[in-house]
Design a protein around this motif. Structure first.
Motif, short mmCIF file in Angstrom:
data_model
loop_
_atom_site.label_atom_id
_atom_site.label_comp_id
_atom_site.label_asym_id
_atom_site.label_seq_id
_atom_site.Cartn_x
_atom_site.Cartn_y
_atom_site.Cartn_z
N SER A 194 7.60 -3.02 -3.97
CA SER A 194 6.34 -3.71 -4.24
C SER A 194 6.52 -5.09 -4.85
N ALA A 203 -4.70 -3.46 -3.05
CA ALA A 203 -3.78 -3.92 -2.00
C ALA A 203 -4.42 -3.83 -0.62
N PHE A 241 2.64 1.68 -3.41
CA PHE A 241 1.73 2.11 -4.47
C PHE A 241 1.25 3.54 -4.25
N LEU A 242 1.04 3.95 -3.00
CA LEU A 242 0.67 5.35 -2.74
C LEU A 242 1.79 6.29 -3.19
N VAL A 281 0.84 -1.20 0.00
CA VAL A 281 0.00 0.00 0.00
C VAL A 281 0.87 1.25 0.00
N SER A 331 1.70 6.68 -6.84
CA SER A 331 0.74 7.71 -7.27
C SER A 331 1.31 9.10 -7.11
N THR A 356 -3.49 0.51 -5.24
CA THR A 356 -3.48 0.72 -3.79
C THR A 356 -4.78 0.22 -3.17
N CYS A 357 -5.88 0.54 -3.81
CA CYS A 357 -7.19 0.08 -3.30
C CYS A 357 -7.26 -1.44 -3.27
N TYR A 392 -1.93 3.55 -10.24
CA TYR A 392 -1.31 3.21 -8.95
C TYR A 392 -2.33 3.31 -7.82
N PHE A 393 -3.19 4.31 -7.88
CA PHE A 393 -4.20 4.46 -6.83
C PHE A 393 -5.17 3.27 -6.84
#
Length: 197
Positions: free
Chosen positions: A93, A165, A61-62, A58, A65, A162-163, A158-159
């Motif tokens: 990651s 993940a 990936f954040l 997470v 973004s 993240t969701c 990427y966002f």
């Protein structure tokens, strides 16, 4: 997909849009190398110990973004160097995803799962740059959203990652919890075997 596109397209974009010269490119590659070694060689283990695998993904990936947004809005070279420093954390990651997968399959399935992950990575390495290059070609001459749009699209991807993940079940994604649960199961099996004797 986005990570591969970042690596492939960034240099061309920076030379064309921000007039990066040979010295800037050299600084960029040194920075990427040193920070990559630091993140993957030194920081990844404490991050996993502190946050667990799921939140490392997470976090990575954040930052993916954020650094892509910075690429997209950058009008000065220093903004790109800040973005590159954040981008190095995205390197956590893939090894972390590989570890999660390896921890959730049997020993005789390790080769298959790692092969599948590398196959997906290779596919993403081909499609990611194509997709973002297409976005760039469609938007490079427009005033809004402009040539940085491909990086903003990458940030959205990427966002979304993240969701996804965040949706990973912590008992499967975090090796500490998986080991603890495994020990509890072993303990329960041991107790029930002792009772039957």
């Amino acid at each position: 997909m986005v990570s591969q596109a970042d690596q492939t397209l960034l240099l061309y974009y920076l030379e064309e849009r921000l007039a990066f010269n040979e010295k800037d490119v050299a600084k960029m590659f040194v920075m990427m190398g040193v920070l990559g070694i630091l993140v993957q060689g030194v920081l990844i283990k404490p991050f996993i110990a502190c946050l667990g695998e799921r939140f490392v993904i997470v976090f990575a990936f954040l930052l993916g973004s954020v650094h892509n947004v910075l690429y997209g809005i950058a009008s000065k070279k220093w903004v790109v160097f800040v973005a590159i420093s954040l981008a190095s954390f995205v390197g956590m990651s893939f090894p972390t995803i590989s570890a999660i997968k390896a921890n959730n399959v049997l020993e005789n399935e390790q080769g298959r799962i790692q092969g599948a992950l590398f196959s997906i990575q290779a596919l993403a390495g081909g499609t990611g740059p194509m997709v973002l290059r297409f976005v760039y070609r469609c938007t490079k001459d427009s005033t809004f959203p402009g040539p940085g749009t491909m990086w903003l699209v990458a940030a959205v991807l990427y966002f979304v990652a993240t969701c996804f993940a965040l949706l990973l079940p912590s008992e499967k994604a975090n090796s500490k919890e998986a080991r603890r649960d495994g020990y509890e199961e072993l303990g329960n099996d041991y107790d029930s075997n002792q009772e039957s004797l």
